[in-house]
Design a protein around this motif. Structure first.
Motif, PDB file in Angstrom:
ATOM      1  N   SER B  32       0.840  -1.212   0.000  1.00  0.00           N
ATOM      2  CA  SER B  32       0.000   0.000   0.000  1.00  0.00           C
ATOM      3  C   SER B  32       0.862   1.244   0.000  1.00  0.00           C
ATOM      4  O   SER B  32       2.032   1.206   0.368  1.00  0.00           O
ATOM      5  CB  SER B  32      -0.886   0.000   1.240  1.00  0.00           C
ATOM      6  N   GLY B  33       0.273   2.333  -0.452  1.00  0.00           N
ATOM      7  CA  GLY B  33       0.936   3.626  -0.369  1.00  0.00           C
ATOM      8  C   GLY B  33       1.762   4.011  -1.576  1.00  0.00           C
ATOM      9  O   GLY B  33       2.365   5.085  -1.612  1.00  0.00           O
ATOM     10  N   LEU B  34       1.775   3.150  -2.594  1.00  0.00           N
ATOM     11  CA  LEU B  34       2.561   3.449  -3.792  1.00  0.00           C
ATOM     12  C   LEU B  34       1.760   4.364  -4.712  1.00  0.00           C
ATOM     13  O   LEU B  34       0.667   4.007  -5.152  1.00  0.00           O
ATOM     14  CB  LEU B  34       2.887   2.141  -4.518  1.00  0.00           C
ATOM     15  N   VAL B 140       3.525  -1.694 -13.102  1.00  0.00           N
ATOM     16  CA  VAL B 140       3.296  -1.506 -11.662  1.00  0.00           C
ATOM     17  C   VAL B 140       4.521  -1.985 -10.878  1.00  0.00           C
ATOM     18  O   VAL B 140       4.982  -1.329  -9.943  1.00  0.00           O
ATOM     19  CB  VAL B 140       2.012  -2.248 -11.213  1.00  0.00           C
ATOM     20  N   ALA B 141       5.066  -3.122 -11.295  1.00  0.00           N
ATOM     21  CA  ALA B 141       6.272  -3.644 -10.637  1.00  0.00           C
ATOM     22  C   ALA B 141       7.411  -2.634 -10.733  1.00  0.00           C
ATOM     23  O   ALA B 141       8.130  -2.380  -9.754  1.00  0.00           O
ATOM     24  CB  ALA B 141       6.676  -4.971 -11.275  1.00  0.00           C
ATOM     25  N   ALA B 146      11.217   1.239  -8.538  1.00  0.00           N
ATOM     26  CA  ALA B 146      11.828   2.571  -8.594  1.00  0.00           C
ATOM     27  C   ALA B 146      11.920   3.183  -7.197  1.00  0.00           C
ATOM     28  O   ALA B 146      12.856   3.910  -6.878  1.00  0.00           O
ATOM     29  CB  ALA B 146      11.033   3.478  -9.535  1.00  0.00           C
ATOM     30  N   HIS B 147      10.921   2.875  -6.379  1.00  0.00           N
ATOM     31  CA  HIS B 147      10.926   3.360  -4.990  1.00  0.00           C
ATOM     32  C   HIS B 147      12.165   2.863  -4.241  1.00  0.00           C
ATOM     33  O   HIS B 147      12.592   3.484  -3.270  1.00  0.00           O
ATOM     34  CB  HIS B 147       9.652   2.875  -4.301  1.00  0.00           C
ATOM     35  N   TYR B 148      12.697   1.752  -4.667  1.00  0.00           N
ATOM     36  CA  TYR B 148      13.888   1.167  -4.033  1.00  0.00           C
ATOM     37  C   TYR B 148      15.135   1.306  -4.912  1.00  0.00           C
ATOM     38  O   TYR B 148      16.100   0.557  -4.752  1.00  0.00           O
ATOM     39  CB  TYR B 148      13.646  -0.312  -3.717  1.00  0.00           C
ATOM     40  N   ALA B 353      10.435  -7.608  -8.327  1.00  0.00           N
ATOM     41  CA  ALA B 353       9.485  -7.108  -7.325  1.00  0.00           C
ATOM     42  C   ALA B 353       9.159  -8.217  -6.331  1.00  0.00           C
ATOM     43  O   ALA B 353       9.084  -7.992  -5.112  1.00  0.00           O
ATOM     44  CB  ALA B 353       8.213  -6.598  -8.008  1.00  0.00           C
ATOM     45  N   ASP B 354       8.987  -9.419  -6.839  1.00  0.00           N
ATOM     46  CA  ASP B 354       8.700 -10.561  -5.970  1.00  0.00           C
ATOM     47  C   ASP B 354       9.908 -10.853  -5.076  1.00  0.00           C
ATOM     48  O   ASP B 354       9.761 -11.064  -3.858  1.00  0.00           O
ATOM     49  CB  ASP B 354       8.376 -11.781  -6.848  1.00  0.00           C
ATOM     50  N   ALA B 355      11.099 -10.848  -5.656  1.00  0.00           N
ATOM     51  CA  ALA B 355      12.321 -11.108  -4.879  1.00  0.00           C
ATOM     52  C   ALA B 355      12.532 -10.020  -3.828  1.00  0.00           C
ATOM     53  O   ALA B 355      12.980 -10.295  -2.716  1.00  0.00           O
ATOM     54  CB  ALA B 355      13.525 -11.186  -5.814  1.00  0.00           C
TER      55      ALA B 355
END
Lengths: 364, 364, 364, 364
Positions: B32-34, B140-141, B146-148, B353-355
Motif C-alpha cells: 500500500s501507499g505506492l 506496476v512492478a 523505482a521506490h527502491y 518485485a517478488d524477490a
C-alpha cells in the motif's frame, strides 16, 4: 523465505548442510501403489557418488539412503516418503583457513550479506552436496515415470570447447549404456577420450573447466501448461536451480537466433496409423509450452568450479585485500559438469513427474 | 491446471484471448501507499504496442488500460489491482483458412491434443497478444522497484547473427535512451542499421528471423533465495514462459563451458568506503542464487516467428497432408525479438518485485 | 501479501471494492469442454442480489456478469475464465460522515493500522460486496460439480435463537426448493415465519441479529487429503473467510464435546450391493479428512451485522471519544446470515471443485 | 496430492507413520539468527508426551528430537531445520486383529477407498502420533514469536459438558502456570477435579468422551490478510486439520448467532497514551481478518476418541457384518482433548509465525 521445495503435485522438500549430520528429502504427492525399494534409490545415488573416478572429487561418501516413511509392504501408500542420507565423510576442519575470506565464485559473500551468518563448513546449504537429495528424490520420480513409459537420459555434451556429436534421440537405452560406459559420461567414445585428457590437463594446472550437459526425454504429448507453467519454463527453473549452472536452452536454443522461420518451423507429418508428428525437432519437444510427443531435448551450461588450487585475489571478512588458494587437501572437482549428469537427470524426472500428475487432471 | 499466475508475494494472474473481448491482469500483493497512475501503465503499453514501426506487425491496438481496483486517492491500498485492456482490432475472420490445419511451430497442435478444442482465432491464449497483460503488470512492478532505486533495461543484442557489442552495464539511463531511439531497440547505432536491413530483407522474402534480447538490472545485494528459489531460476522460468523463447543464460552463460576457473572466478575487491564487490562480473550478478550487488545481466534467445508467408508443408486436422501459407493479410512480425523487448523488461521487473518483497522479510 | 486467491487446482482470484467501478474474478484451472453460459452465472447472482425482499438491504445492483475469456463456442477451453460485474448503484457520498471514525465491528480500524490508508467508501475490499465474485465463481464450480453428480444446498438454520429442525439430508432437490420458497431461506415453513418476524422486530429497533447457516452436500467417497489438506480444514478456511463469520462445525460439531465414543462412532453397515457405508452421520461426511460418501454436513455462525442505526460509542481517527450512528439512508442488512446463504453455497462448491480435481489424480 | 505442508512463509512439511521408524518435520523459512536449542524443543514434546498421567494413553515414547540441519553455532541460519523423532515404542502386533475391519470413526475406511491400501498399524499417517511433528515445529515457531513478544496458551475449557469459567485473557503467564499444574490441563482448579472424575468414570465404562480446547494469544495489531487469508481462516484450517476436531469458533463464536449488533459490536476506546482499542472483545481479536491487538481468543471442539473397548458393530473388508472391540491391550486415550492442548498451541504458533512473517512485508 521458504525456498527448499520444488514441484506442485509431485513435490519435494530438502534439507541438510554439506558438513552437518545428514542430507534428506521429503517427497509428497507420489501416488499410492507404486512398488519401490531402497536399492533402487541407492543405485541412483551410486551413479552420483563422488570419488568414483580420477575425474571427480575424492570425497568418500557411501551415500546409503534410509527410508523413513511412505511405504507399506513394498508399495507407496500416498503418504510422504522421507529419505535420509547421513554425511559420514564430513571433515569441516579443512575449511578453517577459508572461513575469514570472501571466496571468489562462492556463495559465502551473498549468504553473509543476506543472513548475517554463514555455515562456512563446505559451503553449508550452498554446497553441491545438497544435490544428493535431488538425486534420491529423482529416483522415486523415475520409478513413477517408468510406469508410464517415460524415460530421460542426461550426458556430457561438451567440456572446455570439446563437443560430442549430437546423439541419436530415438534410442534411450543405447544412449544410457553409452553414458554409463564413458569415464566422463559422454556417449561418444572418441570425444570421451578427448574430454578425459582435457580434464587431466586442467587438473594438473590446479585449475577447473566448464561444460555442457545435454538431456533427452521420451514423453507423451500434452505435458506442460500454458503461459507461466510451460514445460520449458519449469525445466529452465529446475536447471538454473542446480549449483554452477549458467544457461539453459531447448531444441535449437541460442542457435535459433540465427535461423529463419522457413528453416526453423518443424513441418507436421502423419504416419500410417494416422498419428500426426513434427518431422524435424528444432522445437525440442514442446509447442506453446506443451509437449508434442517428439523427444524433449535441452542443454544446460555449467561454469568451471570455483574452488581451484591456483592463487586468487580476494578480500577478508574484515575488508583487507589478500591472496589465497584452495588447500591442496580439499576435495574438489575439476569439472562439475561431470558430477551434474545424474543431477540434471533427477531434476528432469522431478519436472516430468509433476507435469505428468498435473496432466492426469484430464479434460471432460 | 491453473497456470496463469506468476510470482509468490508480488503475484499476477492474467486472462484473455487474442481475439476475445479483452486481456487483463490482477496484481495481488503490491504494498500500500505506492503512487500510481493509469498514464504510467499506458506509457509502458505504448512501448510494446504493435504497428509502431516498419519492423513490427501492423495490428492497430490502442491498448489503453482501464484500472478497475486497488487504488484510492492516487495510491495503492494493498488490495488487488485489476487492469483491463479491451481488444479493439480483433479480426478473427482472417483465421478461417487456418482453422483446419496443424500450423507448424504453433501451439494449436498441442492445445488440441491437451484440451480437445482450441480457440483458433489468433492463437487464443497461446498468442503473443497475451503479453500485453505482462507489460501492464510490469509497469506496476517497475513503479514499486523505482521506490527502491531498482531499475532494469532490456534491448536487442543480436538478430540473425548480427550482434551488437556488449553495452556498458553501469549507466542504465543512457542505455534506455539508446534503446528507445533505435527503430529496432538495439542500443548500438551501427548494429541497429544492420539489423533493420536484415529484417527488411527477411520481410521481403516472406520469411522471419530469430534474435537475442539482453537485459541489465541494477539491484541491491541479497535478492533471491537458496536452492530452488535462486534468482536466476526465477528469471529463467520467467523468460522461458514468454512465447517463442528457446534459451536463457546469465553472465558468462554458455561461454562458461569453455572457460577455466582461474578466468571465470570474479575476484572480490574493496572500495574506499570498505564496500566489498566482485571486480569482474562473469557471474552476471548472483552467487548461490542471491544477488551480489553487481549488475544483473542475462540474455534470452527467441526463435524466428512461426507465421510466415512462404508455403509450408503440414497436415490437416483430418490427417491429410497439405501445403499452406499464412495469409498475406495476416498481421505478423518478421522478428518477434523486437516486440519482446518490453516483455523481457516486464517479466524481469515482476521477478525482481517478488524477490524484493521476499527479501524484505529481514533476518533478526 | 497476496491474499485474494482461493483453491489450488480450481483456483479463483478476485478483485474490486464495494464502491469502485467493478468486482471481478478469474477462475483458473477449470477443465476444458464444460458447457457454460452467462445466464447460468447470472442466475446464481440473482439469488445473492441485494434488495430482493424486505429482509435484505435495498441496494439495487443488477449484477449482470460480463464473461471476458475462457469460452469458445459455448464450452470452456481450459483457459482462465474472467468474469466482470460492474458496480452500478455505488454511492460513496453516504460514507462521508463515517470516514473519520473507527467503526465498531468494522475493518477500517485494522486496515488503517495495517495499510496506512483505507478506502472508506462502503468498506472497500472488506465489504460484503466482495462476495459477489465468490458467487459468480461458485456458479462455474457448480456447473463442473454437476457433471460429476455433486450438489450442495445451503440454508438458514437459526436466527436469533430461533432454530429450524435439522433437514432431511438425503433429498437435495426438495431441500433446495424449500429454501428458495422461503423469504428468509429457511427450509422449514413454520420457522421461516418466526425468523421473518424476529428480523422485522430487530429492524424496527434499528438493530441487527446473528444467525447460523447449514449446508448439505452430496459427494463421492475420497475427496479431501490427509493431514493439512483435510476436506473439513478447507471448508473451515473457506467459511471463516466469509465476512461476519464466527464459527464452523462439521457433523456433530461442538455437541461432540458432550458425547461419548459409544454414541458418536458411526457404525459401518453394508447394503445389498455390498457397498459399505456409515449408518449414522455424526462425522458429518468425512473420516480422517476424506469424504466417506455420506452427506457432507456443516454449519457456519454469523455475527449480527455491525452497521446499525442505533447510537454507538467510538473514537475518531484523531483519538477523540465520540458517539455516532449509521445513517438511516445507508443500505444495510439486519441479518447478514440471510444474504450469506448463496455465499456459503458458492464457497462450498469452490472447495469441492478443488477437492474433486485433486482427487482425479488417481492412484495407479 | 501433496498434503503434508502447512504455512506459506514459515512453512512446515511433516512425514512419518505411527508405527514406522520415525516421525519428522522440515521447517522452512525460519529467519536466521534465532538462538535455538534441542532442549527447547524437547521441553515442548515433553508436554505432549503420552503416558504422563492416569488420563492419557500409556504409550511410553521418550520423544527426543534429533536436530539434523539449519543451525550453526547455536543460531538458525535461514536454512531448513529438520527435526527427527524416532518411534521407539511402536508395537504393530496389537493391530493384527483390527486389520480386516472397517473401524468406526477411523480413517481406514476412507484411506482404503482413496489409496487402495492402508498402513493399518496404528492408523499410519491418520494417527494422532503425527501431531508430535506439529509440536516439535511449534516449539521453533514459539521461539520466533517470543522474540516479538507474541505468546499463546491453550487449555481444556470443557469436557463432557463440564465447562470451566472463561479465564482471564490478560495474563498469559498465570494462565500457563494454571494449565501446567492441572492434571487435565484445565486452568480452573475446581473444574479440573470434576473433569478428572468424569474421565475416570468414562474410562471405567470402556468408553471415551469429547471436549473443548480454548486458546488465548497476545499478538500485535495487523496480523492476517484480507479476503481468503484472514487470520481466523488460517486458524480454522489449522485447527480442523488436527485429528478428531469437529468445530472452531472465534470470540463470540456460535453464541453470536443469538446476539444483536448493539450487544456484539465492541466499542472503541482510547487510553491515556492515545492508543485506540476495543473495550470488549466479542470479536475475539480480529476485524476483517486482521488482528486488532486485543487478545486472540478461540475454541476448538474435539470428538470422543473412536477407539473404545466397548463392543461395536461394523463390517469386514470382505463386506460381512461383524462386532468387535478395541483390544484392552491397546493404548488409547479416553479424552483426546487433553492430549490436544499442546497440539492446539503448536498449530496456533505456526499460524502466528506465518502471519508475522507475512506482515513484516511492511507498507511503504
Amino acid at each position: 523465505m521458504a525456498s527448499n521445495s520444488f514441484g506442485t503435485l509431485f513435490r519435494i522438500t530438502t534439507f541438510g548442510e554439506s558438513h552437518g549430520p545428514a542430507i534428506g528429502v521429503i517427497i509428497d504427492g507420489c501416488p499410492s501403489g507404486l512398488p519401490l525399494t531402497v536399492e533402487e534409490i541407492d543405485r541412483e545415488l551410486q551413479f552420483r557418488r563422488p570419488g568414483q573416478s580420477a575425474y571427480t572429487s575424492p570425497r568418500a561418501e557411501t551415500d546409503q539412503v534410509e527410508l523413513l516413511s511412505g511405504l507399506f509392504e513394498g508399495r507407496t501408500t500416498g503418504a510422504p516418503i522421507a529419505l535420509l542420507i547421513r554425511n559420514r565423510d564430513a571433515d569441516p576442519s579443512q575449511y578453517e583457513t577459508l572461513k575469514n575470506l570472501y571466496r571468489p565464485g562462492h556463495a559465502n559473500f551473498t549468504y553473509l550479506q543476506k543472513y548475517g551468518l554463514f555455515d562456512y563448513r563446505g559451503g553449508g546449504r550452498a554446497s553441491g552436496r545438497e544435490t544428493v537429495a535431488r538425486v534420491a528424490a529423482g529416483a522415486v520420480a523415475k520409478k513413477l515415470l517408468a510406469h508410464y513409459q517415460i524415460d530421460c537420459v542426461a550426458f556430457v555434451a561438451e567440456v572446455g570447447g570439446i563437443a560430442a556429436p549430437s546423439p541419436d534421440q530415438t534410442d534411450l537405452r543405447t544412449l544410457r549404456a553409452q553414458v554409463r560406459l564413458s569415464p566422463v559420461f559422454c556417449p561418444d567414445e572418441k570425444t570421451s577420450a578427448q574430454i578425459a585428457a582435457c580434464i587431466a590437463q586442467v587438473q594438473q594446472e590446479n585449475d577447473s573447466i566448464g561444460g555442457i550437459i545435454g538431456c533427452v526425454a521420451h514423453i507423451p504429448v500434452g505435458l506442460g501448461d500454458p503461459v507461466y507453467e510451460k514445460l520449458e519454463a519449469h525445466l529452465a527453473s529446475a536447471m538454473l536451480s542446480i549449483p554452477a549452472t549458467k544457461g539453459f536452452e531447448i531444441g535449437s536454443g541460442f542457435a535459433a537466433a540465427r535461423m529463419k522461420g522457413s528453416e526453423h518451423n518443424d513441418p507436421f507429418d502423419v504416419d500410417q496409423e494416422g498419428n500426426v508428428f513434427p518431422k524435424t525437432n528444432y522445437a525440442g519437444g514442446t509447442l506453446g509450452g506443451i509437449s508434442t510427443g517428439a523427444p524433449l531435448f535441452f542443454r544446460v551450461a555449467f561454469k568451471p568450479p570455483s574452488s581451484i588450487k591456483k592463487p586468487q585475489e580476494t578480500v577478508t571478512l574484515k575488508g583487507e585485500k589478500t591472496s589465497f588458494q584452495t588447500p591442496h587437501t580439499g576435495r574438489h572437482d575439476p569439472c562439475i559438469a561431470l558430477r551434474a549428469v545424474p543431477v540434471v537427470e533427477a531434476m528432469t524426472a522431478l519436472v516430468l513427474a509433476d507435469a505428468l500428475l498435473k496432466n492426469r487432471i484430464v479434460p471432460l
